[in-house]
Design a protein around this motif. Structure first.
Motif, short mmCIF file in Angstrom:
data_model
loop_
_atom_site.label_atom_id
_atom_site.label_comp_id
_atom_site.label_asym_id
_atom_site.label_seq_id
_atom_site.Cartn_x
_atom_site.Cartn_y
_atom_site.Cartn_z
N LEU A 121 -94.83 91.52 -35.22
CA LEU A 121 -95.68 91.02 -34.15
C LEU A 121 -94.89 90.11 -33.22
N ILE A 122 -95.30 90.10 -31.96
CA ILE A 122 -94.78 89.14 -30.99
C ILE A 122 -95.90 88.16 -30.68
N LEU A 123 -95.63 86.86 -30.87
CA LEU A 123 -96.66 85.83 -30.70
C LEU A 123 -96.23 84.85 -29.61
N PRO A 124 -96.65 85.07 -28.36
CA PRO A 124 -96.37 84.09 -27.31
C PRO A 124 -97.45 83.02 -27.24
N LEU A 125 -97.02 81.78 -27.08
CA LEU A 125 -97.92 80.64 -26.92
C LEU A 125 -97.55 79.97 -25.61
N GLU A 126 -98.56 79.81 -24.73
CA GLU A 126 -98.25 79.26 -23.41
C GLU A 126 -99.20 78.12 -23.06
N PHE A 127 -98.62 77.05 -22.49
CA PHE A 127 -99.37 75.92 -21.97
C PHE A 127 -99.24 75.95 -20.45
N GLY A 128 -100.38 75.87 -19.75
CA GLY A 128 -100.34 75.98 -18.31
C GLY A 128 -101.04 74.84 -17.60
N TRP A 129 -100.54 74.52 -16.41
CA TRP A 129 -101.11 73.50 -15.54
C TRP A 129 -101.16 74.08 -14.14
N THR A 130 -102.33 74.10 -13.52
CA THR A 130 -102.50 74.71 -12.21
C THR A 130 -103.11 73.70 -11.23
N PRO A 131 -102.33 72.70 -10.84
CA PRO A 131 -102.86 71.63 -9.99
C PRO A 131 -102.83 72.00 -8.51
N LYS A 132 -103.42 71.15 -7.70
CA LYS A 132 -103.21 71.17 -6.26
C LYS A 132 -102.55 69.86 -5.89
N LEU A 133 -101.30 69.93 -5.46
CA LEU A 133 -100.54 68.75 -5.09
C LEU A 133 -100.55 68.63 -3.57
N ASN A 134 -101.10 67.55 -3.07
CA ASN A 134 -101.30 67.37 -1.63
C ASN A 134 -102.10 68.53 -1.03
N GLY A 135 -103.03 69.05 -1.84
CA GLY A 135 -103.89 70.13 -1.37
C GLY A 135 -103.27 71.51 -1.45
N LEU A 136 -102.08 71.63 -2.04
CA LEU A 136 -101.37 72.91 -2.11
C LEU A 136 -101.27 73.36 -3.58
N SER A 137 -101.56 74.63 -3.82
CA SER A 137 -101.66 75.16 -5.18
C SER A 137 -100.30 75.28 -5.86
N GLY A 138 -100.33 75.05 -7.17
CA GLY A 138 -99.13 75.21 -7.98
C GLY A 138 -99.47 75.79 -9.33
N SER A 139 -98.46 76.29 -10.02
CA SER A 139 -98.60 76.85 -11.36
C SER A 139 -97.38 76.44 -12.18
N TYR A 140 -97.62 75.78 -13.33
CA TYR A 140 -96.55 75.27 -14.19
C TYR A 140 -96.81 75.78 -15.60
N LYS A 141 -95.84 76.53 -16.15
CA LYS A 141 -96.04 77.16 -17.45
C LYS A 141 -94.89 76.84 -18.39
N LEU A 142 -95.24 76.55 -19.63
CA LEU A 142 -94.25 76.36 -20.70
C LEU A 142 -94.63 77.30 -21.83
N GLY A 143 -93.69 78.16 -22.24
CA GLY A 143 -94.00 79.15 -23.25
C GLY A 143 -93.02 79.15 -24.41
N LEU A 144 -93.54 79.43 -25.61
CA LEU A 144 -92.75 79.61 -26.83
C LEU A 144 -93.09 80.98 -27.40
N VAL A 145 -92.08 81.71 -27.85
CA VAL A 145 -92.29 83.08 -28.32
C VAL A 145 -91.67 83.24 -29.71
N PHE A 146 -92.48 83.77 -30.63
CA PHE A 146 -92.03 84.04 -31.99
C PHE A 146 -92.05 85.55 -32.22
N ASN A 147 -90.93 86.09 -32.70
CA ASN A 147 -90.80 87.51 -32.98
C ASN A 147 -90.65 87.70 -34.49
N SER A 148 -91.69 88.24 -35.13
CA SER A 148 -91.64 88.40 -36.59
C SER A 148 -90.92 89.67 -37.01
#
Length: 402
Positions: free
Chosen positions: A206-233
């Motif tokens: 199995l492949i198990l990806p785990l992702e933490f995301g933050w989707t703010p608006k900085l000064n009214g402008l959209s952003g997407s910030y992702k941190l991911g960890l992947v385990f390959n069994s």
């Protein structure tokens, strides 16, 4: 295909949305490789998304299926460029017809929890999905670009499930469980069965990806910030050692097997100027690294790209500039260096440094449904080797949305 005399709009109102598209990527290498040639590859795409709430009263539930078909030639292989990342990102995975996506998704608790199940690739939900550049190094999820032996990007799909929880208005966490089966990327199987709804044998884990995301608006402008960890069994072979922990190039024995492997990534996209979601400058930064024992021929990738939307007050045009650095595996280089020294008559070139890719493009859309994207790619230290000749590729990406 237009609106089918209003039929398409009426179907959409009832919860049936169609997508059809065609993309062609052509390129000519003016420098680098064994010969200077032109090649083109293309993809047809057709899909439908059903709003099952509108159709059958299944609240917050959708079903989506996408079929793709690829054809054409690979400039890099035919010209003998020897690069680590393709100049035509569209090429590959059998050049055949794929069941690229078939998923059912339902949301719960006022859409804070979403569960998806079906057939899809990891990049359908995880990592960076935008693909405006033609170079593979600057397109889509870099996990799939670098660790394509177990992480499958578009058009490949496997059986999967994904759970996503919206922890706040701007943050989420999601976990995926994806089938790991080398059969899906076997050339013979792909040509015969990639379009079918089936369960091929050969599961290895199995492949198990785990992702933490933050989707703010900085000064009214959209952003997407992702941190991911992947385990390959499923595990992978060691790039340097044999089953006894000795140099494989010296003993000639089978590679040592690692039952697990790991990788991780960050993916950032932020609009910097202009109108939110419209005219203005975007920046994207991506990086991935993996288990050095098993990650080859590339062990790391880092990219930064800028895109300016709506230049010259043309709403669908884009100017893009991106740079990628791909690190050739040091362990694979060590193996090959020893092998070449022991077998000089069977020596193989190898890279042990970074391959640098720069791409500049202008996306010109004379119509909302038609775009031509001429571009220039410059590849420094081709294959991650300082002994190779740099490559220059002029490209043209054409997209049609029906």
């Amino acid at each position: 295909f237009g609106d089918w005399n209003g039929t398409r709009s009426r179907l959409e109102d009832k919860g049936i949305h169609f997508d059809f598209g065609y993309t062609n990527e052509a390129g000519h290498n003016f420098e680098g490789g064994d010969r200077q040639i032109s090649r083109a590859t293309d993809q047809w795409m057709g899909g439908v998304k059903l709003d099952l709430d509108k159709l059958w009263g299944w609240h917050d539930t959708t079903f989506q299926t996408i079929i793709t078909n690829r054809n054409g030639r690979n400039l890099d292989a035919d010209a003998g460029l020897g690069n680590l990342q393709q100049t035509q990102e569209l090429y590959g995975r059998g050049q055949t017809t794929w069941l690229t996506r078939m998923v059912l998704e339902r949301s719960f608790f006022n859409q804070r929890l979403a569960i998806k199940i079906g057939r899809d690739g990891e990049n359908g939900d995880f990592g960076y999905s935008v693909c405006d550049f033609q170079s593979l190094a600057l397109c889509g999820s870099n996990e799939g670009n670098v660790f394509g032996r177990y992480w499958f990007n578009w058009p490949t799909s496997v059986w999967m499930t994904r759970i996503k929880y919206q922890t706040s208005k701007d943050t989420y966490v999601q976990l995926g469980v994806y089938q790991q089966n080398p059969t899906y990327v076997d050339n013979e199987w792909m040509r015969k069965s990639a379009w079918k709804i089936n369960f091929p044998g050969g599961n290895t884990g199995l492949i198990l990806p785990l992702e933490f995301g933050w989707t703010p608006k900085l000064n009214g402008l959209s952003g997407s910030y992702k941190l991911g960890l992947v385990f390959n069994s499923a595990g992978l072979p060691d790039l340097y050692n044999d089953v006894d922990g000795q140099p494989r190039a010296l003993t000639g024995k089978t590679a040592q097997w690692h039952n697990q492997s790991y990788s991780g990534y960050i993916a950032v996209r932020q609009q910097l100027t202009g109108e939110d979601g419209g005219k203005g400058l975007d920046v994207s930064v991506r990086a991935t690294t993996g288990d050095r024992r098993t990650s080859g021929p590339i062990s790391q990738q880092m990219t930064v790209a800028f895109e300016y939307h709506s230049p010259f007050n043309r709403p669908d045009d884009i100017v893009g500039l991106g740079v990628a650095a791909d690190k050739a595996s040091s362990l694979q280089a060590a193996y090959q260096r020893m092998y070449n020294a022991l077998h000089p008559h069977d020596a193989v070139p190898f890279g042990d440094s970074y391959e640098y890719v720069t791409e500049l493009f202008y996306h010109w859309a004379p119509l909302h449904s038609l775009a031509f994207q001429p571009g220039l790619q410059y590849i420094r230290h081709v294959g991650g080797s300082t002994n190779t000749h740099d490559a220059v590729v002029v490209d043209l990406k054409t997209t049609i949305v029906f």
